[in-house]
Design a protein around this motif. Structure first.
Motif, PDB file in Angstrom:
ATOM      1  N   LYS A 228      -4.956  -3.362  -8.882  1.00  0.00           N
ATOM      2  CA  LYS A 228      -4.556  -2.800  -7.594  1.00  0.00           C
ATOM      3  C   LYS A 228      -5.612  -1.881  -6.985  1.00  0.00           C
ATOM      4  O   LYS A 228      -5.747  -1.815  -5.761  1.00  0.00           O
ATOM      5  CB  LYS A 228      -3.251  -2.015  -7.752  1.00  0.00           C
ATOM      6  CG  LYS A 228      -2.034  -2.876  -7.997  1.00  0.00           C
ATOM      7  CD  LYS A 228      -1.701  -3.732  -6.794  1.00  0.00           C
ATOM      8  CE  LYS A 228      -0.384  -4.467  -6.987  1.00  0.00           C
ATOM      9  NZ  LYS A 228      -0.198  -5.526  -5.975  1.00  0.00           N
TER      10      LYS A 228
ATOM     11  N   TYR B  17     -12.016  -1.857   3.752  1.00  0.00           N
ATOM     12  CA  TYR B  17     -10.697  -2.086   3.164  1.00  0.00           C
ATOM     13  C   TYR B  17     -10.484  -1.116   2.006  1.00  0.00           C
ATOM     14  O   TYR B  17     -11.419  -0.850   1.265  1.00  0.00           O
ATOM     15  CB  TYR B  17     -10.586  -3.535   2.668  1.00  0.00           C
ATOM     16  CG  TYR B  17      -9.275  -3.879   2.010  1.00  0.00           C
ATOM     17  CD1 TYR B  17      -8.136  -4.096   2.774  1.00  0.00           C
ATOM     18  CD2 TYR B  17      -9.172  -3.970   0.614  1.00  0.00           C
ATOM     19  CE1 TYR B  17      -6.928  -4.409   2.163  1.00  0.00           C
ATOM     20  CE2 TYR B  17      -7.971  -4.285   0.015  1.00  0.00           C
ATOM     21  CZ  TYR B  17      -6.856  -4.502   0.791  1.00  0.00           C
ATOM     22  OH  TYR B  17      -5.656  -4.814   0.192  1.00  0.00           O
ATOM     23  N   PRO B  18      -9.311  -0.510   1.817  1.00  0.00           N
ATOM     24  CA  PRO B  18      -8.041  -0.823   2.473  1.00  0.00           C
ATOM     25  C   PRO B  18      -7.733   0.012   3.714  1.00  0.00           C
ATOM     26  O   PRO B  18      -6.606  -0.055   4.207  1.00  0.00           O
ATOM     27  CB  PRO B  18      -7.029  -0.515   1.370  1.00  0.00           C
ATOM     28  CG  PRO B  18      -7.643   0.625   0.630  1.00  0.00           C
ATOM     29  CD  PRO B  18      -9.125   0.374   0.651  1.00  0.00           C
ATOM     30  N   ASP B  19      -8.677   0.789   4.209  1.00  0.00           N
ATOM     31  CA  ASP B  19      -8.398   1.620   5.381  1.00  0.00           C
ATOM     32  C   ASP B  19      -8.591   0.835   6.679  1.00  0.00           C
ATOM     33  O   ASP B  19      -7.650   0.313   7.250  1.00  0.00           O
ATOM     34  CB  ASP B  19      -9.274   2.870   5.349  1.00  0.00           C
ATOM     35  CG  ASP B  19      -8.919   3.775   4.178  1.00  0.00           C
ATOM     36  OD1 ASP B  19      -7.724   3.895   3.867  1.00  0.00           O
ATOM     37  OD2 ASP B  19      -9.840   4.329   3.556  1.00  0.00           O
TER      38      ASP B  19
ATOM     39  N   ASN C  80      -4.950   2.443  -3.944  1.00  0.00           N
ATOM     40  CA  ASN C  80      -4.267   1.182  -4.204  1.00  0.00           C
ATOM     41  C   ASN C  80      -4.488   0.207  -3.051  1.00  0.00           C
ATOM     42  O   ASN C  80      -4.648   0.606  -1.892  1.00  0.00           O
ATOM     43  CB  ASN C  80      -2.769   1.404  -4.373  1.00  0.00           C
ATOM     44  CG  ASN C  80      -2.394   1.772  -5.795  1.00  0.00           C
ATOM     45  OD1 ASN C  80      -3.042   1.348  -6.747  1.00  0.00           O
ATOM     46  ND2 ASN C  80      -1.352   2.566  -5.939  1.00  0.00           N
ATOM     47  N   THR C  81      -4.492  -1.067  -3.384  1.00  0.00           N
ATOM     48  CA  THR C  81      -4.623  -2.131  -2.397  1.00  0.00           C
ATOM     49  C   THR C  81      -3.513  -3.146  -2.622  1.00  0.00           C
ATOM     50  O   THR C  81      -2.684  -2.981  -3.512  1.00  0.00           O
ATOM     51  CB  THR C  81      -5.976  -2.853  -2.535  1.00  0.00           C
ATOM     52  OG1 THR C  81      -5.966  -3.645  -3.752  1.00  0.00           O
ATOM     53  CG2 THR C  81      -7.136  -1.868  -2.596  1.00  0.00           C
TER      54      THR C  81
ATOM     55  N   LYS D  92       0.811  -1.221   0.000  1.00  0.00           N
ATOM     56  CA  LYS D  92       0.000   0.000   0.000  1.00  0.00           C
ATOM     57  C   LYS D  92       0.842   1.269   0.000  1.00  0.00           C
ATOM     58  O   LYS D  92       0.309   2.369   0.116  1.00  0.00           O
ATOM     59  CB  LYS D  92      -0.921   0.004   1.225  1.00  0.00           C
ATOM     60  CG  LYS D  92      -1.843  -1.205   1.304  1.00  0.00           C
ATOM     61  CD  LYS D  92      -2.573  -1.248   2.638  1.00  0.00           C
ATOM     62  CE  LYS D  92      -3.298  -2.571   2.842  1.00  0.00           C
ATOM     63  NZ  LYS D  92      -3.891  -2.675   4.190  1.00  0.00           N
TER      64      LYS D  92
END
Length: 427
Positions: free
Chosen positions: A217, A342-344, A227-228, A155
């Motif tokens: 991504k 996700y991704p947080d 992005n992940t 990330k």
């Protein structure tokens, strides 16, 4: 032969699933162990509790269980030097040394190596302070590619459309958003083109191509959002033609392996080259020192050779004795089901029922799950990798999404367009 796989994600589930089919395990009385594993891995390996950071503990376990091969799945223990500790104890290991793992552990290390070996890659500036990084922005035209130098769980890359966004991202990086990974930053020129992933196995001398893939991504449909670690992938990447594969080997992979060997840090394991197909030819985006996740899942679905044979040959420097690995012509696709947030901040604890998903040939690899009182629940950002094959990308896509829709995971979400680029090329 007894085999130990270290890791707990979807990549490691795919590796365990394939290794469990190896003759070393099925025909010769071997046993497959995994640490720490997950509920999916527990279906094909004996899950044990080991602290990968405690090298002595891992070495003792290998001695006690007569482990003949250790497969290190994630990047962190490789960068931490676990492979070195195992080799010192004369335990065969699939994975690079701490020195060679700098290919992933430090963006600046890889860029400097590219300079020394004349490997084509984006222009860059290595920055060790926020003030230096802000000043370096004037070297480039937007969009700006900003990369935390160290490991950031996939990330630590930001594409900034303007100077204001770039400064904000740099302040986050140097301010600790990615921990120590952002203590140094690499700013790169933006490369125009299509990305693809190339994999090779090497024992430090011999290099064997090991498939291609393309991943997605961004978190949202249409390649939108942050992005992940990857929301899905498919293999093969047909955009990597035979000519481009040959160019990748000659201009990027072979020089990398030679340079590392000549500098006293021979690379052993899988070399994952992220590529950009530019108008000036193939250029290296970055290296990973382990199988991709979720690219590993689609590679393992297509692999027809015995995985343990190739991993052991890498560990024992006998890769030249084996034939080229055999992959099915079919396309494999995996769709990531992630937890909301996700991704947080992903929502953990959501219940999952996937009993109907594998009814017509799909395979569900567990990425972030655990059992609570017998109930499968989400325990991470990326939770499941729903993987299927088909005669072409469209057929694989349809099969994968049929399986996705058969899964009851109310607090999960997924992209609806994995493989869109290749599907469009096929029509």
């Amino acid at each position: 032969m007894n085999i130990l796989v270290l890791g707990s994600g979807g990549r490691e589930h795919a590796l365990c699933w394939k290794l469990a089919q190896s003759a070393a395990v099925t025909e010769h009385g071997g046993k497959l162990y995994a640490a720490p594993g997950n509920p999916g891995i527990a279906q094909c390996a004996e899950v044990v509790s080991l602290d990968e950071k405690n090298h002595a503990e891992v070495v003792r376990f290998c001695a006690d269980k007569a482990i003949g091969l250790v497969v290190i799945g994630p990047e962190a223990p490789l960068v931490d030097g676990l492979a070195d500790s195992l080799r010192k104890a004369e335990i065969p290991v699939f994975g690079p040394s701490q020195a060679a793992a700098q290919l992933e552990g430090s963006k600046n290390f890889t860029k400097a190596l590219c300079d020394r070996a004349s490997i084509p890659t984006a222009g860059y500036v290595h920055c060790t302070s926020l003030e230096q990084a802000k000043a370096a922005l004037s070297t480039f035209a937007p969009p700006f590619v900003l990369k935390a130098d160290g490991l950031a769980a996939g990330k630590g890359v930001v594409i900034a459309d303007n100077v204001e966004h770039a400064v904000e991202a740099l302040e986050d990086m140097f301010g600790g958003k990615f921990g120590s990974a952002g203590a140094e930053v690499v700013i790169e020129e933006f490369m125009h083109g299509e990305e693809a992933s190339f994999f090779a196995l090497t024992d430090g001398e011999t290099v064997v191509p090991f498939g291609t893939a393309q991943d997605h991504k961004r978190v949202g449909d249409g390649d939108t959002g942050p992005n992940t670690g990857g929301m899905g992938a498919y293999s093969p990447a047909r955009v990597l033609t035979g000519q481009l594969v040959a160019e990748t080997l000659e201009r990027i992979v072979f020089p990398t392996v030679r340079q590392l060997r000549d500098e006293g840090m021979p690379y052993v394991g899988v070399l994952y080259a992220g590529l950009m197909l530019t108008g000036e030819g193939v250029k290296l985006v970055e290296y990973n020192c382990r199988f991709g996740d979720p690219e590993c899942q689609v590679l393992m679905m297509r692999l027809q050779s015995d995985l343990a044979d190739y991993m052991l040959a890498c560990a024992q420097s006998t890769l030249a004795d084996l034939p080229q690995p055999d992959f099915a012509n079919d396309t494999a696709m995996t769709v990531v089901m992630a937890a909301k947030g996700y991704p947080d901040t992903p929502e953990k604890g959501g219940t999952i029922d996937l009993r109907e998903a594998e009814a017509d040939g799909a395979k569900v690899f567990h990425a972030g799950t655990k059992l609570v009182d017998g109930q499968l629940v989400a325990n991470g950002g990326r939770v499941l990798n729903v993987t299927a094959t088909g005669s072409d990308t469209k057929a694989a896509q349809e099969a994968a999404y049929r399986a996705v829709k058969a899964i009851d995971f109310p607090s999960g979400f997924y992209r609806n367009d994995i493989g869109w680029r290749e599907v469009a090329r096929e029509t």
